[in-house]
Design a protein around this motif. Structure first.
Motif, PDB file in Angstrom:
ATOM      1  N   SER A  71     112.866  68.692  49.214  1.00 43.71           N
ATOM      2  CA  SER A  71     112.112  68.269  48.029  1.00 43.71           C
ATOM      3  C   SER A  71     112.098  69.362  46.966  1.00 43.71           C
ATOM      4  O   SER A  71     112.312  69.087  45.776  1.00 43.71           O
ATOM      5  N   LEU A  72     111.830  70.588  47.371  1.00 40.37           N
ATOM      6  CA  LEU A  72     111.805  71.695  46.409  1.00 40.37           C
ATOM      7  C   LEU A  72     113.159  71.858  45.726  1.00 40.37           C
ATOM      8  O   LEU A  72     113.232  72.055  44.508  1.00 40.37           O
ATOM      9  N   SER A  73     114.227  71.765  46.488  1.00 39.38           N
ATOM     10  CA  SER A  73     115.560  71.960  45.923  1.00 39.38           C
ATOM     11  C   SER A  73     115.935  70.845  44.956  1.00 39.38           C
ATOM     12  O   SER A  73     116.490  71.101  43.882  1.00 39.38           O
ATOM     13  N   GLY A  87     113.289  76.507  47.676  1.00 37.32           N
ATOM     14  CA  GLY A  87     113.911  75.511  48.545  1.00 37.32           C
ATOM     15  C   GLY A  87     114.873  76.135  49.537  1.00 37.32           C
ATOM     16  O   GLY A  87     114.891  75.765  50.714  1.00 37.32           O
ATOM     17  N   THR A  98     112.740  78.205  52.077  1.00 33.51           N
ATOM     18  CA  THR A  98     112.015  77.314  52.981  1.00 33.51           C
ATOM     19  C   THR A  98     112.962  76.644  53.972  1.00 33.51           C
ATOM     20  O   THR A  98     112.639  76.479  55.144  1.00 33.51           O
ATOM     21  N   LEU A 125     111.970  77.033  41.907  1.00 32.33           N
ATOM     22  CA  LEU A 125     111.915  76.021  42.960  1.00 32.33           C
ATOM     23  C   LEU A 125     113.197  76.001  43.789  1.00 32.33           C
ATOM     24  O   LEU A 125     113.159  75.735  44.998  1.00 32.33           O
ATOM     25  N   ARG A 165     110.273  69.637  53.107  1.00 25.38           N
ATOM     26  CA  ARG A 165     109.724  70.389  51.973  1.00 25.38           C
ATOM     27  C   ARG A 165     110.840  71.157  51.269  1.00 25.38           C
ATOM     28  O   ARG A 165     110.895  71.207  50.042  1.00 25.38           O
TER      29      ARG A 165
END
Length: 163
Positions: A42-44, A69, A72, A65, A39
């Motif tokens: 993906s966010l980064s 990232g 997270t 985001l 996750r």
């Protein structure tokens, strides 16, 4: 003792082949720690892509985001260390997010340095009625921006079509 077969006995016993070896069990679904690492990555990556789109609102969403990232990824790494497992993608998410945040901070800093010149240029360009007037605005404000950023004279000429 005789080798004679008794009632209910048949000839030499043959062994039936055993069941075929079973396939390995299917892999277990990813744990929350493993999902956290992916996750973060993906966010980064999505944040980095949105950061470079020329739509202002999406750049702010990309910045958010990127921060999400990195946070997270750090949380997934800590949680993985606590339960002695891996968090695939967490380090990648942290690295991509940090690089994206460096680009964002650099862009914000450059924007803050040339904000007055660029807003004056935009006002001049919006009031221009002809192509010659727009060219005059570029000829007046591009050298000011170049001096402010310590760029060589004429280095912004190749970007005239972008502005």
């Amino acid at each position: 003792m005789s080798d004679a077969q008794g009632p209910g006995e048949s000839g030499p016993q043959t062994q039936l082949p055993g069941p075929p070896p079973s396939a390995p069990p299917p892999p277990l679904p990813p744990t929350p720690v493993e999902r956290g690492g992916m996750r973060a990555l993906s966010l980064s990556v999505i944040g980095l892509l949105l950061l470079f789109l020329p739509i202002p609102g999406l750049a702010l969403l990309g910045l958010g985001l990127l921060v999400a990232g990195v946070v997270t990824g750090v949380r997934a790494r800590r949680r993985a260390k606590r339960v002695l497992t891996r968090a695939p993608g967490a380090i990648g998410g942290i690295v991509v997010g940090a690089i994206g945040l460096c680009f964002a901070v650099a862009g914000i800093a450059i924007g803050a340095v040339v904000a007055t010149e660029f807003s004056d240029y935009e006002n001049c360009r919006s009031s221009a009625l002809t192509i010659t007037d727009k060219q005059t605005c570029q000829d007046r404000y591009f050298p000011k921006i170049e001096r402010k950023l310590h760029l060589p004279a004429g280095s912004m000429d190749r970007y005239r079509s972008m502005f």
